[in-house]
Design a protein around this motif. Structure first.
Motif, short mmCIF file in Angstrom:
data_model
loop_
_atom_site.label_atom_id
_atom_site.label_comp_id
_atom_site.label_asym_id
_atom_site.label_seq_id
_atom_site.Cartn_x
_atom_site.Cartn_y
_atom_site.Cartn_z
N ASN A 1 25.59 -135.61 31.02
CA ASN A 1 26.61 -135.05 31.91
C ASN A 1 27.17 -136.14 32.83
O ASN A 1 27.03 -136.10 34.05
N GLN A 2 27.84 -137.12 32.22
CA GLN A 2 28.45 -138.23 32.94
C GLN A 2 29.85 -138.47 32.38
O GLN A 2 30.03 -138.55 31.15
N ILE A 3 30.83 -138.61 33.25
CA ILE A 3 32.24 -138.65 32.83
C ILE A 3 32.51 -139.78 31.85
O ILE A 3 33.05 -139.56 30.75
N HIS A 4 32.18 -141.00 32.21
CA HIS A 4 32.50 -142.13 31.35
C HIS A 4 31.67 -142.14 30.08
O HIS A 4 32.13 -142.61 29.03
N TYR A 5 30.45 -141.62 30.15
CA TYR A 5 29.62 -141.53 28.96
C TYR A 5 30.27 -140.58 27.95
O TYR A 5 30.34 -140.89 26.75
N VAL A 6 30.76 -139.44 28.43
CA VAL A 6 31.44 -138.49 27.55
C VAL A 6 32.67 -139.14 26.92
O VAL A 6 32.90 -139.05 25.70
N ARG A 7 33.47 -139.79 27.75
CA ARG A 7 34.68 -140.47 27.24
C ARG A 7 34.32 -141.45 26.13
O ARG A 7 34.94 -141.46 25.06
N ASP A 8 33.32 -142.29 26.37
CA ASP A 8 32.97 -143.34 25.41
C ASP A 8 32.38 -142.77 24.12
O ASP A 8 32.64 -143.29 23.03
N ILE A 9 31.57 -141.72 24.23
CA ILE A 9 31.02 -141.08 23.04
C ILE A 9 32.14 -140.51 22.18
O ILE A 9 32.16 -140.68 20.95
N LEU A 10 33.10 -139.84 22.81
CA LEU A 10 34.21 -139.27 22.04
C LEU A 10 35.07 -140.36 21.41
O LEU A 10 35.52 -140.22 20.26
N LEU A 11 35.28 -141.47 22.11
CA LEU A 11 36.07 -142.57 21.56
C LEU A 11 35.36 -143.24 20.38
O LEU A 11 36.00 -143.73 19.45
N SER A 12 34.02 -143.25 20.43
CA SER A 12 33.26 -143.92 19.37
C SER A 12 33.19 -143.12 18.09
O SER A 12 32.89 -143.66 17.02
N LEU B 1 35.92 -126.97 24.59
CA LEU B 1 35.28 -126.05 25.53
C LEU B 1 34.04 -126.75 26.04
O LEU B 1 33.10 -127.01 25.29
N ALA B 2 34.00 -127.08 27.32
CA ALA B 2 32.88 -127.80 27.92
C ALA B 2 32.07 -126.85 28.79
O ALA B 2 32.63 -125.98 29.47
N THR B 3 30.75 -127.03 28.79
CA THR B 3 29.87 -126.14 29.56
C THR B 3 29.74 -126.58 31.01
O THR B 3 29.00 -125.98 31.78
N ASP B 4 30.44 -127.64 31.39
CA ASP B 4 30.44 -128.12 32.78
C ASP B 4 31.74 -128.88 33.02
O ASP B 4 32.27 -129.53 32.12
N ASP B 5 32.25 -128.82 34.25
CA ASP B 5 33.50 -129.51 34.57
C ASP B 5 33.40 -131.02 34.39
O ASP B 5 34.38 -131.68 34.03
N VAL B 6 32.23 -131.61 34.67
CA VAL B 6 32.06 -133.06 34.50
C VAL B 6 32.31 -133.45 33.04
O VAL B 6 32.99 -134.45 32.75
N LEU B 7 31.77 -132.68 32.12
CA LEU B 7 31.99 -132.93 30.70
C LEU B 7 33.47 -132.81 30.36
O LEU B 7 34.01 -133.61 29.58
N ALA B 8 34.12 -131.82 30.94
CA ALA B 8 35.54 -131.60 30.66
C ALA B 8 36.39 -132.76 31.18
O ALA B 8 37.36 -133.17 30.53
N VAL B 9 36.03 -133.30 32.35
CA VAL B 9 36.76 -134.46 32.89
C VAL B 9 36.58 -135.66 31.96
O VAL B 9 37.51 -136.45 31.75
N TYR C 1 33.91 -125.72 33.04
CA TYR C 1 33.06 -124.62 33.49
C TYR C 1 32.50 -124.92 34.88
O TYR C 1 32.08 -126.04 35.16
N ASN C 2 32.51 -123.92 35.73
CA ASN C 2 31.93 -123.88 37.09
C ASN C 2 32.97 -123.89 38.20
O ASN C 2 32.65 -123.59 39.35
N ASN C 3 34.23 -124.28 37.90
CA ASN C 3 35.28 -124.34 38.93
C ASN C 3 34.82 -125.18 40.12
O ASN C 3 34.97 -124.79 41.28
N SER C 4 34.26 -126.34 39.83
CA SER C 4 33.77 -127.25 40.86
C SER C 4 34.91 -128.13 41.37
O SER C 4 36.05 -128.05 40.90
N GLU C 5 34.58 -129.01 42.33
CA GLU C 5 35.57 -129.94 42.85
C GLU C 5 36.13 -130.85 41.77
O GLU C 5 37.27 -131.31 41.84
N PHE C 6 35.31 -131.12 40.73
CA PHE C 6 35.77 -131.98 39.65
C PHE C 6 36.98 -131.40 38.93
O PHE C 6 37.79 -132.14 38.38
N SER C 7 37.11 -130.08 38.95
CA SER C 7 38.21 -129.46 38.21
C SER C 7 39.57 -129.73 38.85
O SER C 7 40.60 -129.60 38.19
#
Length: 332
Positions: A223-234, A244-252, A274-280
């Protein structure tokens, strides 16, 4: 033979013996039968002191969560503490982590503090009543009321308030499909009770719309923004037109991925968090997200907790509907 002897022989606290004497609903029927049997076998007659102990209270509630640095947990704990103070109660907080041994250890430690009730925050504590993984919780409920936020456990003296995560993801995925999305990526960071309910809703929506449930479109990452970005790019062969992300951090992280790939949001890629947090609202474009109504879960929990302490009857399960907050990352 006194109350201390009965408590020792029955393997419970003296407060529990007193609650049995007063026929309190805060003690499970199984425990009541065990204590009463010990009392009968030893011809024990309760005195005024024993009856009065059941009314004793330290005005303190125990709270256990996995990690207070987590935004969802931090907000929940802060709100719980605020509501408890309104009722004149203090609280004791323990962070248990996710490992089974540490969760059991945290519960044992907090029980020693002579709390009036226990609140568990998060679906990591959830499970069926027959599961060995929740036996320690059911054992604690023999002495004190236990309240679980955003999860379910079956058992006497256990009260659960939870979001209808499966329904919310079903609705969101259905809207994506009806807007023309063909390959929807399920992005999660855990296999918790809540995450699994979200997965259930995702898969059910696909099946109900005649679409296949594909393993390569279910991705579990940190659940880390840049980690998600890099995994998807790879993952060059991974093609998807919605997330559909289970957390806003993943969605960012998915938003960052789209920017890096030069994809337009929501035209090329539709994203729901997901969660409607400040990240959203901290990313551009702002996230469409599912609000799991955390404050409402906490409010219901505290109100029901106070009723139980007054020996009033409350439902053991309270489901609460989530709310889809539409912003700029979707086109449905």
């Amino acid at each position: 033979m006194n109350i201390y002897d009965i408590a020792r022989l029955a393997g419970v606290s003296i407060a529990t013996v007193s609650r049995v004497v007063n026929d309190s609903p805060r003690v499970s029927e199984k425990t009541k039968q065990k204590v009463r049997m010990v009392m009968e076998e030893n011809n024990y007659t309760p005195n005024v002191f024993a009856r009065g102990l059941g009314l004793d209270s330290m005005k303190t509630i125990g709270i256990i969560c996995p990690d207070v640095s987590d935004i969802y947990m931090a907000r929940a704990v802060a709100f719980l503490e605020h509501r408890l103070r309104e009722y004149g109660y203090d609280c004791i907080l323990y962070c248990s982590g996710q490992k089974q041994e540490k969760k059991e250890q945290a519960l044992r430690l907090i029980q020693r503090k002579r709390i009036d009730a226990l609140v568990l925050v998060g679906s990591t504590y959830a499970g069926r009543g027959s599961d060995d993984s929740v036996r320690y919780i059911r054992e604690a409920a023999a002495d004190i009321p236990v309240f679980l936020i955003n999860g379910k456990i079956e058992g006497d003296n256990i009260y659960c308030v939870y979001s209808t995560d499966d329904e919310s993801t079903y609705d969101a995925v259905s809207k994506m499909i009806e807007a023309g999305r063909k390959r929807i990526l399920f992005l999660s960071d855990s296999h918790s009770y809540s995450a699994n309910k979200k997965l259930e809703g995702y898969e059910r929506a696909l099946r109900d719309h005649g679409m296949p449930v594909l393993g390569d479109l279910k991705l579990y990452v940190k659940n880390q923004i840049h980690y998600v970005r890099d995994i998807l790019l790879s993952r060059r062969v991974l093609e998807f037109d919605a997330v559909l992300a289970t957390d806003d951090v993943l969605a960012v992280g998915a938003v960052k991925y789209a920017h890096a790939k030069g994809l337009k949001i929501p035209e090329d890629l539709s994203i729901v968090g997901y969660n409607n947090s400040e990240f959203s609202v901290c990313c551009e474009p702002e996230l469409t997200t599912i609000d799991n109504t955390g404050e409402e879960l906490c409010n219901i929990t505290i109100d029901n907790l106070m009723k139980v302490l007054k020996e009033e009857t409350v439902p053991q399960e309270v489901p609460v509907r989530c709310v889809l907050v539409k912003r700029c990352t979707t086109d449905f």
